[in-house]
Design a protein around this motif. Structure first.
Motif, PDB file in Angstrom:
ATOM      1  N   PHE A 165       0.823  -1.206   0.000  1.00  9.82           N
ATOM      2  CA  PHE A 165       0.000   0.000   0.000  1.00  9.82           C
ATOM      3  C   PHE A 165       0.859   1.259   0.000  1.00  9.82           C
ATOM      4  O   PHE A 165       0.590   2.217  -0.726  1.00  9.82           O
ATOM      5  N   LEU A 166       1.900   1.280   0.824  1.00  4.02           N
ATOM      6  CA  LEU A 166       2.764   2.455   0.885  1.00  4.02           C
ATOM      7  C   LEU A 166       3.473   2.688  -0.442  1.00  4.02           C
ATOM      8  O   LEU A 166       3.675   3.836  -0.849  1.00  4.02           O
ATOM      9  N   GLN A 167       3.826   1.619  -1.130  1.00  2.00           N
ATOM     10  CA  GLN A 167       4.488   1.776  -2.426  1.00  2.00           C
ATOM     11  C   GLN A 167       3.530   2.362  -3.456  1.00  2.00           C
ATOM     12  O   GLN A 167       3.902   3.251  -4.225  1.00  2.00           O
ATOM     13  N   ARG A 168       2.278   1.894  -3.470  1.00  3.77           N
ATOM     14  CA  ARG A 168       1.299   2.436  -4.411  1.00  3.77           C
ATOM     15  C   ARG A 168       0.982   3.895  -4.094  1.00  3.77           C
ATOM     16  O   ARG A 168       0.916   4.744  -4.984  1.00  3.77           O
ATOM     17  N   ALA A 169       0.781   4.171  -2.802  1.00  8.95           N
ATOM     18  CA  ALA A 169       0.411   5.536  -2.429  1.00  8.95           C
ATOM     19  C   ALA A 169       1.532   6.516  -2.694  1.00  8.95           C
ATOM     20  O   ALA A 169       1.286   7.661  -3.110  1.00  8.95           O
ATOM     21  N   SER A 170       2.782   6.115  -2.475  1.00  9.17           N
ATOM     22  CA  SER A 170       3.901   7.027  -2.682  1.00  9.17           C
ATOM     23  C   SER A 170       4.038   7.437  -4.140  1.00  9.17           C
ATOM     24  O   SER A 170       4.409   8.572  -4.440  1.00  9.17           O
ATOM     25  N   ARG A 171       3.698   6.549  -5.052  1.00  5.91           N
ATOM     26  CA  ARG A 171       3.815   6.879  -6.484  1.00  5.91           C
ATOM     27  C   ARG A 171       2.769   7.913  -6.892  1.00  5.91           C
ATOM     28  O   ARG A 171       3.032   8.777  -7.727  1.00  5.91           O
ATOM     29  N   ILE A 172       1.584   7.829  -6.310  1.00  5.34           N
ATOM     30  CA  ILE A 172       0.545   8.810  -6.608  1.00  5.34           C
ATOM     31  C   ILE A 172       0.829  10.131  -5.906  1.00  5.34           C
ATOM     32  O   ILE A 172       0.718  11.208  -6.496  1.00  5.34           O
ATOM     33  N   LEU A 173       1.201  10.057  -4.633  1.00  4.69           N
ATOM     34  CA  LEU A 173       1.464  11.285  -3.883  1.00  4.69           C
ATOM     35  C   LEU A 173       2.660  12.042  -4.436  1.00  4.69           C
ATOM     36  O   LEU A 173       2.758  13.259  -4.268  1.00  4.69           O
ATOM     37  N   LEU A 312       2.370   5.005 -15.836  1.00  9.28           N
ATOM     38  CA  LEU A 312       1.036   4.457 -15.611  1.00  9.28           C
ATOM     39  C   LEU A 312       0.941   3.915 -14.190  1.00  9.28           C
ATOM     40  O   LEU A 312       1.665   3.016 -13.806  1.00  9.28           O
ATOM     41  N   PHE A 313       0.044   4.487 -13.388  1.00 10.42           N
ATOM     42  CA  PHE A 313      -0.158   4.041 -12.017  1.00 10.42           C
ATOM     43  C   PHE A 313      -1.509   3.359 -11.947  1.00 10.42           C
ATOM     44  O   PHE A 313      -2.518   3.982 -12.228  1.00 10.42           O
ATOM     45  N   ALA A 314      -1.535   2.106 -11.591  1.00  8.05           N
ATOM     46  CA  ALA A 314      -2.791   1.355 -11.523  1.00  8.05           C
ATOM     47  C   ALA A 314      -2.802   0.520 -10.258  1.00  8.05           C
ATOM     48  O   ALA A 314      -1.783   0.297  -9.609  1.00  8.05           O
ATOM     49  N   THR A 315      -3.987   0.041  -9.897  1.00  7.42           N
ATOM     50  CA  THR A 315      -4.125  -0.883  -8.775  1.00  7.42           C
ATOM     51  C   THR A 315      -3.839  -2.281  -9.290  1.00  7.42           C
ATOM     52  O   THR A 315      -4.739  -3.017  -9.671  1.00  7.42           O
ATOM     53  N   TRP A 316      -2.562  -2.642  -9.305  1.00  2.00           N
ATOM     54  CA  TRP A 316      -2.168  -3.900  -9.934  1.00  2.00           C
ATOM     55  C   TRP A 316      -2.617  -5.075  -9.089  1.00  2.00           C
ATOM     56  O   TRP A 316      -2.529  -5.058  -7.869  1.00  2.00           O
ATOM     57  N   GLU A 317      -3.083  -6.112  -9.756  1.00  2.00           N
ATOM     58  CA  GLU A 317      -3.479  -7.350  -9.094  1.00  2.00           C
ATOM     59  C   GLU A 317      -2.474  -8.459  -9.373  1.00  2.00           C
ATOM     60  O   GLU A 317      -2.705  -9.604  -9.040  1.00  2.00           O
TER      61      GLU A 317
END
Length: 325
Positions: A165-173, A312-317
């Motif tokens: 989660f922190l890795q995904r959020a840091s890329r967007i923030l 490209l930032f996505a919610t990867w599964e």
């Protein structure tokens, strides 16, 4: 009994300014206004006490009391002194017991309801022997003092603050924190997301606008026109949005709608994208998305293809999200 004659007082300049401010404020209570007028007048040795009594509606003894109180407590003389008030009929332990009862589930005490009401709380508090008698209005006051609202609820999602989660959020923030710098360097950040299955409703009759004595009235009956998949593109820098309706919520129809959405943007390097429905493979979506954008920019004479490097930032599964260079 002989009454004492009021004498002048020495009013501090700061206290005089504060009293004048309270007198100019239209929200000040009138009893405070009268006391303030007395203090301002009694600092002048030429004040005639009898005339002042008629102006403020007080006796000479009352004026004398205000002056002596100012000499002892200062500016607090214009405010009401603390009072003991009516003795409490509900003890502190009883108050805490009612607050604890309000924080419990109603089903735990045998009630078939989801939320407490003041009447049900008062009834159960008396049945369980917490208090001998209490009115529901008193329960409402107790809950208000404790800042408890048992009749309200709000949805909540428990966050999972793991490494993923922190890795995904840091890329967007990272984009949001540097949006001004990116814009100054000619880089544009866009956010893309869809709202699937929105009902297209049409009211059977027009809405009646408000008029004196009547609020706006909206027709209750409506006609269904199916559902639409709404795709929105947001310019993060200025908040401008563009939208399209998709026939289906999949990667194929998404790629068809992208050229129209990206038409006004001659260059962009960062795209924030949320995931599509679960049955779509996100790797295929990402590949089709990048290929479509690249083909679109290749056909445009305004932007060379070599300058297009989408992030490209996505919610990867997937276990290992692919890296798009």
């Amino acid at each position: 009994m002989r009454r004492r004659k009021p004498k002048t007082i020495r009013l501090c300049p700061s206290d005089a300014r504060e009293i004048e401010r309270l007198l100019d404020d239209g929200r000040t209570e009138q009893r405070m206004v009268r006391r303030g007028r007395v203090l301002l007048a009694m600092k002048n040795p030429r004040t005639i006490v009898s005339d002042l009594c008629q102006q403020v509606g007080m006796t000479r003894f009352g004026i004398w009391c205000i002056c002596r109180r100012y000499e002892s407590v200062g500016l607090n003389a214009i405010y009401d002194a603390p009072r003991s008030g009516r003795p409490r009929e509900i003890t502190a332990l009883q108050r805490v017991s009612i607050e604890q009862l309000a924080c419990c589930e109603p089903s735990g005490v045998g009630l078939e309801m989801t939320h407490w009401s003041t009447r049900s709380l008062a009834e159960i508090a008396m049945k369980r022997g917490l208090v001998p008698h209490i009115a529901h209005s008193t329960v409402s006051l107790l809950l208000r003092d404790a800042d408890l609202q048992p009749h309200r609820s709000r949805y909540w999602i428990t966050p999972t603050l793991n490494t993923e989660f922190l890795q995904r959020a840091s890329r967007i923030l990272w984009l949001y924190e540097r949006i001004e710098t990116l814009q100054a360097n000619g880089e544009m950040a866009l956010a893309l997301d869809e709202k699937p299955n929105i009902q297209a409703l049409q009211r059977m009759h027009p809405t009646q606008l408000m008029r004196p004595g009547q609020v706006e009235r909206q027709e209750f009956e409506y006609e269904r026109h199916g559902v639409v998949n709404f795709l929105v593109l947001l310019n993060i820098y200025n908040g401008h949005m563009r939208s399209r309706c998709l026939d289906k919520n999949d990667s194929e129809h998404l790629c068809r709608a992208l050229p129209n959405l990206l038409q006004p943007f001659h260059s962009f390097q960062h795209v924030c994208r949320n995931s599509l429905v679960s049955e779509i493979v996100l790797w295929r979506m990402a590949t089709s998305f990048v290929d479509t954008c690249t083909c679109f920019l290749a056909q445009s004479s305004r932007t060379p293809v070599e300058k297009f490097r989408p992030a490209l930032f996505a919610t990867w599964e997937l276990d290992q999200p692919p890296t798009l260079d």
